[in-house]
Design a protein around this motif. Structure first.
Motif, PDB file in Angstrom:
ATOM      1  N   HIS A  17       1.122  -1.340  -0.005  1.00 12.48           N
ATOM      2  CA  HIS A  17       0.292  -0.181  -0.333  1.00 12.48           C
ATOM      3  C   HIS A  17       1.075   1.131  -0.099  1.00 12.48           C
ATOM      4  N   ASP A  18       2.080   1.225   1.196  1.00 18.78           N
ATOM      5  CA  ASP A  18       2.756   2.677   0.947  1.00 18.78           C
ATOM      6  C   ASP A  18       3.433   2.623  -0.085  1.00 18.78           C
ATOM      7  N   ASP A  53       2.410   1.359  -2.958  1.00 16.82           N
ATOM      8  CA  ASP A  53       1.938   2.087  -4.663  1.00 16.82           C
ATOM      9  C   ASP A  53       2.035   3.672  -3.928  1.00 16.82           C
ATOM     10  N   ARG A  54       2.178   3.909  -3.478  1.00 15.87           N
ATOM     11  CA  ARG A  54       1.523   5.444  -2.694  1.00 15.87           C
ATOM     12  C   ARG A  54       2.913   6.075  -3.345  1.00 15.87           C
ATOM     13  N   SER A 106       4.091   9.749  -6.091  1.00 16.48           N
ATOM     14  CA  SER A 106       4.504  10.742  -5.397  1.00 16.48           C
ATOM     15  C   SER A 106       5.852  11.297  -6.180  1.00 16.48           C
ATOM     16  N   PHE A 125      -0.803  13.619   1.148  1.00 18.63           N
ATOM     17  CA  PHE A 125      -0.809  12.814   0.363  1.00 18.63           C
ATOM     18  C   PHE A 125      -1.708  11.455   0.866  1.00 18.63           C
ATOM     19  N   ASP A 126       0.612  11.367   1.909  1.00 25.74           N
ATOM     20  CA  ASP A 126       0.262  10.191   2.853  1.00 25.74           C
ATOM     21  C   ASP A 126      -0.275  10.056   3.748  1.00 25.74           C
ATOM     22  N   ASP A 149      -2.254  13.481  -7.512  1.00 24.88           N
ATOM     23  CA  ASP A 149      -3.758  12.932  -7.233  1.00 24.88           C
ATOM     24  C   ASP A 149      -4.335  11.870  -8.644  1.00 24.88           C
ATOM     25  N   SER A 178      -1.626   9.370  -9.427  1.00 24.74           N
ATOM     26  CA  SER A 178      -1.803   7.478  -8.655  1.00 24.74           C
ATOM     27  C   SER A 178      -2.887   7.150  -8.694  1.00 24.74           C
ATOM     28  N   SER A 215      -4.884   2.969  -8.609  1.00 27.47           N
ATOM     29  CA  SER A 215      -6.350   3.387  -8.758  1.00 27.47           C
ATOM     30  C   SER A 215      -7.155   2.676  -9.849  1.00 27.47           C
TER      31      SER A 215
END
Length: 247
Positions: free
Chosen positions: A48-49, A51-52, A56, A181-182, A204, A207, A212
């Motif tokens: 999950h992290d 993917d962020r 970024s 964002f995080d 965003d 991402s 997503s």
């Protein structure tokens, strides 16, 4: 030769200058990989992290290769008298700045490709779910940050202070945008600031395209903010431009 042909020749010249500068190549292409590698080590085990992390770094790369690079270049060329000399040549203004800007755009697109590929091969992030949306936000982000970089160069009085001026904008914007964002618990006032700045909406959108896969229609507000900043930057980039050194 037509203005378009001259712009192409100027672009080729800028590419040669770029590759003859190892430091520029390092900061443009290797630095994002170092950020991804460091972040990947720290966030290992949390997909999950990760993917962020990728969008970024992609957003930061766009800002670094356009806003930061153009601000530095424009001030350097202005203060060293290059712009004044170019102004006195037959080379059309649109051709000169077309080549200069195209060089920054090329670096941004290449960096985006590197970040996406590294995220897929090294961090387990899938291929972008919406290539069309990725292209839209990349183009919008590049145009916005390029215009803001040229506009911001007008505020810098001399080349010696360029690093201080640019970092005073670049680092806080990156920090605030990354943090908001995080984090779902970021203070409301900080979130409002980040949402109003162009980098967080750009991240965003990236991402949504990379991770997503949410529809572009759900991110039109983010795209609108990036576009508005681009119009703002473009207006002041043209209005405040100076060919003459200020020193």
């Amino acid at each position: 030769m037509s203005p378009m042909g001259l712009a192409w020749q100027q672009f080729r010249f800028e590419r040669k200058l770029f590759w003859r500068n190892p430091c520029a190549a390092f900061f443009n292409f290797l630095l994002p990989l170092l950020f991804l590698a460091g972040g990947g080590i720290i966030l290992s085990g949390s997909q999950h992290d990760l993917d962020r992390l990728v969008p970024s770094i992609a957003g930061m790369s766009v800002m670094a290769t356009t806003f930061t690079a153009l601000a530095y270049n424009i001030v350097y060329l202005r203060e060293r008298g290059v712009l004044k000399r170019v102004r006195g040549t037959p080379l059309p203004t649109v051709s000169y700045f077309g080549g200069l800007t195209a060089n920054a755009i090329t670096n941004a697109v290449l960096q985006m490709a590197i970040v996406v590929l590294a995220g897929r091969l090294l961090l387990g992030v899938g291929w972008p779910r919406d290539w069309g949306q990725l292209a839209v936000f990349t183009i919008a982000g590049v145009a916005c940050m390029s215009a803001l970089g040229i506009a911001f160069a007008h505020l810098i009085p001399n080349f010696e202070s360029t690093a201080a001026y640019v970092n005073a904008v670049f680092l806080p914007v990156v920090f605030i945008s990354f943090y908001v964002f995080d984090s779902s618990t970021a203070p409301a006032f900080l979130r409002n600031i980040a949402e109003a700045l162009p980098l967080k909406p750009l991240i965003d959108g990236l991402s949504a395209a990379i991770v997503s896969g949410s529809d572009l229609g759900g991110n039109l507000d983010a795209l609108a903010i990036v576009a508005l900043w681009g119009v703002f930057g473009g207006y002041f980039a043209v209005r405040g431009f100076s060919w003459e050194s200020r020193s």
